[in-house]
Design an enzyme around this catalytic site. Structure first.
Site, short mmCIF file in Angstrom:
data_model
loop_
_atom_site.label_atom_id
_atom_site.label_comp_id
_atom_site.label_asym_id
_atom_site.label_seq_id
_atom_site.Cartn_x
_atom_site.Cartn_y
_atom_site.Cartn_z
N HIS A 16 1.40 5.49 -1.93
CA HIS A 16 0.87 6.59 -2.75
C HIS A 16 2.04 7.24 -3.47
O HIS A 16 2.64 8.19 -2.98
CB HIS A 16 0.15 7.62 -1.87
CG HIS A 16 -1.10 7.08 -1.25
ND1 HIS A 16 -2.35 7.26 -1.80
CD2 HIS A 16 -1.28 6.31 -0.15
CE1 HIS A 16 -3.25 6.65 -1.05
NE2 HIS A 16 -2.63 6.06 -0.04
N HIS A 55 -9.35 1.93 0.44
CA HIS A 55 -9.14 2.58 1.72
C HIS A 55 -10.47 2.42 2.46
O HIS A 55 -11.51 2.85 1.95
CB HIS A 55 -8.85 4.06 1.53
CG HIS A 55 -7.48 4.36 1.04
ND1 HIS A 55 -7.01 3.96 -0.18
CD2 HIS A 55 -6.46 5.03 1.64
CE1 HIS A 55 -5.75 4.37 -0.32
NE2 HIS A 55 -5.39 5.02 0.77
N GLN A 89 -9.73 9.71 -4.52
CA GLN A 89 -9.39 10.32 -3.23
C GLN A 89 -10.52 11.18 -2.65
O GLN A 89 -10.75 11.20 -1.45
CB GLN A 89 -8.13 11.17 -3.39
CG GLN A 89 -7.75 12.02 -2.18
CD GLN A 89 -7.11 11.23 -1.06
OE1 GLN A 89 -5.96 10.83 -1.14
NE2 GLN A 89 -7.88 10.98 0.01
N HIS A 101 0.84 -1.20 0.00
CA HIS A 101 0.00 0.00 0.00
C HIS A 101 0.87 1.24 0.00
O HIS A 101 1.57 1.53 0.98
CB HIS A 101 -0.90 0.01 1.24
CG HIS A 101 -1.91 1.11 1.24
ND1 HIS A 101 -3.27 0.89 1.14
CD2 HIS A 101 -1.77 2.46 1.32
CE1 HIS A 101 -3.92 2.05 1.17
NE2 HIS A 101 -3.02 3.02 1.28
N TRP A 104 0.85 13.62 4.29
CA TRP A 104 0.38 12.90 5.47
C TRP A 104 1.52 12.49 6.40
O TRP A 104 1.29 12.18 7.55
CB TRP A 104 -0.39 11.64 5.03
CG TRP A 104 -1.64 11.96 4.30
CD1 TRP A 104 -2.87 12.17 4.84
CD2 TRP A 104 -1.80 12.12 2.88
NE1 TRP A 104 -3.78 12.45 3.84
CE2 TRP A 104 -3.15 12.42 2.63
CE3 TRP A 104 -0.93 12.02 1.78
CZ2 TRP A 104 -3.67 12.64 1.35
CZ3 TRP A 104 -1.44 12.24 0.51
CH2 TRP A 104 -2.79 12.54 0.30
N ASP A 162 2.61 3.14 2.83
CA ASP A 162 1.55 4.14 2.64
C ASP A 162 2.13 5.47 2.14
O ASP A 162 1.77 5.92 1.06
CB ASP A 162 0.75 4.34 3.92
CG ASP A 162 -0.63 4.97 3.68
OD1 ASP A 162 -1.00 5.17 2.51
OD2 ASP A 162 -1.33 5.25 4.66
N GLU A 175 -10.71 4.19 7.59
CA GLU A 175 -9.51 4.82 8.16
C GLU A 175 -9.99 5.93 9.07
O GLU A 175 -10.01 7.11 8.72
CB GLU A 175 -8.58 5.36 7.06
CG GLU A 175 -7.24 5.81 7.64
CD GLU A 175 -6.27 6.31 6.58
OE1 GLU A 175 -6.66 6.43 5.41
OE2 GLU A 175 -5.10 6.57 6.93
FE FE2 Z 1 -3.39 5.09 1.75
#
Ligand code: FE2
Length: 436
Positions: free
Chosen positions: A59, A214, A152, A57, A319, A313, A217
């Site tokens: 991005h 996702h 997203q 996983h 993030w 991730d 979360e």
């Molecule tokens: Fe993610």
């Protein structure tokens, strides 16, 4: 004649003194003390020969963008999403590709040879999709990049409207994106979240694709979209092809409800990806004390027979400000957060970034046995637990039997006044800690 013969290797299952014979990019034999002519011979010196690392996983469209256009002040998921929204109009295909390719270099140097990356499909230009498809093509000789069409902003919530967002997602799939994504907990209502799962799973079923959403979360124990994901997986016959990523609300759920939920997930053949580095920092931000850990229930899911992988991730993005593509750092954090400290559990953490992650991605020919691709890393460690403890240097990284990267062994030299001469220092095992 063999292309490559590795001797004196220790394997993750504990076998020592093993040889691995390679011909035409594949492993042709794994056995003790093989002797055969080979173009290249490598003495592993009893170090751990591991399958390559797999990140289940990531991005890649956002990676290495930390600070653009500003940093995340609150440290929350929601500010990260807002910040990504500010950055998107400023992205160029060239800059995005450059950052992604830089990250792929980092990954390969760390023995990370397969990555599942979500890619935002909400931009009608599909700029990130086009950039990452080109990256995928360029890195294909040395890294498997699997892409997930990730809405997203939410397929139903996004400002362009559901029809346009579904159309964007379908165009991304048409262009060659591999997996259908989603973000049900970010849709406006529980109902819309469930509807988005239904629509996206139906799309995947119609196209014969995998799903990776996702999902939940959130620290909200009532965020229960994974229940719907399991239901739709069964209804549509998608068993073994669907992954729930994050699932952090499971951390906060009522135990009685979870005792019903996990068997339903197992029955549906769901895979699970936990992202320990990210969710230990993003979750619990609304708590005072005690602060929840906010990672899904990894040991309990494994005990139910569910494949659980760990993902990185994020690396240096809206993030998360840290990270280096080191899946052993991910495994180490997962081990700590889930308190998986028994010998068996620590090896499960190693599998979460190697074998189990490969299963989640559906990778073929992955493993250290005859018939598999000759993809592996020689680590400066004697076993998987030591590899996690030391975040062991990747001495050599091979793909299809070809050497891709080398890193020198980590050896220090102490100069202590009460010790005669200099002392070499390693942390590779107790016997080797201090050698005169
Ligand atoms: Fe993610």
């Amino acid at each position: 004649m063999l292309d490559l013969l590795i001797k004196n290797a220790t394997l993750p299952d504990g076998r020592t003194g093993m040889s691995v014979a390679v011909l035409d990019g594949k492993i042709v034999e794994v056995a003790p003390a093989l002797d055969a002519p080979a173009a290249n011979l490598l003495d592993a010196q009893n170090q751990l020969l591991s399958p390559p690392f797999v990140d289940a996983h990531f991005h890649m469209d956002a990676t290495l963008s930390y600070g653009l256009p500003r940093v995340n002040q609150s440290g929350t998921l929601l500010e990260g999403i807002a910040l990504w929204g500010e950055l998107k109009p400023l992205l160029t295909e060239e800059a995005l590709m450059e950052r992604a390719l830089t990250y792929c270099d980092w990954a390969v140097a760390k023995g990370l040879l397969a990555i599942r990356s979500h890619v935002d499909v909400c931009d009608p230009r599909l700029l990130a999709v086009r950039a990452l498809l080109e990256v995928k093509r360029r890195v294909a000789p040395y890294l498997d990049l699997q892409l997930v069409a990730f809405p997203q902003d939410g397929v139903l919530r996004g400002t362009q409207g559901p029809q346009q967002h579904m159309a964007n997602l379908q165009r991304a799939l048409d262009l060659g994106v591999d997996v259908v994504g989603g973000i049900p907990h970010f849709e406006r209502t529980q109902h819309d979240g469930a509807l988005s799962i239904k629509l996206l799973c139906e799309l995947a079923a119609a196209r014969g694709l995998m799903v990776d959403m996702h999902c939940d979360e959130s620290d909200d124990p009532l965020s229960r979209h994974v229940e719907t994901l399991a239901f739709e997986t069964q209804r549509l016959g998608l068993q073994g092809r669907v992954t729930g990523s994050h699932l952090t609300s499971m951390h906060s759920m009522d135990n009685y409800y979870v005792s019903k939920l996990i068997p339903l997930m197992a029955e549906a053949g769901l895979h699970v990806v936990a992202n320990p580095l990210i969710n230990i920092t993003l979750q619990g931000r609304h708590d005072t004390y005690p602060k929840r850990r906010g990672m899904t229930r990894v040991p309990e899911l494994l005990a139910a027979g569910i494949h659980v992988a760990f993902g990185h991730d994020c690396v240096m993005d809206p993030w998360y400000s840290l990270g280096s593509g080191d899946m052993l750092e991910v495994a180490q954090m997962g081990l700590h957060v889930a308190q998986m400290t028994s010998q068996t559990a620590m090896r499960q953490c190693f599998s979460a970034v190697t074998g189990n992650a490969a299963r989640v991605l559906g990778l073929q020919g992955y493993g250290l046995e005859a018939g598999c691709y000759a993809d592996f890393c020689l680590l400066q460690a004697r076993d998987p637990v030591e590899a996690i403890r030391l975040r062991a240097p990747r001495l050599k990284v091979f793909r299809r039997g070809k050497l891709l990267c080398e890193t020198p062994a980590s050896v220090g030299r102490l100069h202590l006044p009460d010790r005669p001469g200099s002392t070499t220092w390693q942390t590779s095992s107790p016997a080797d800690n201090c050698e005169q």
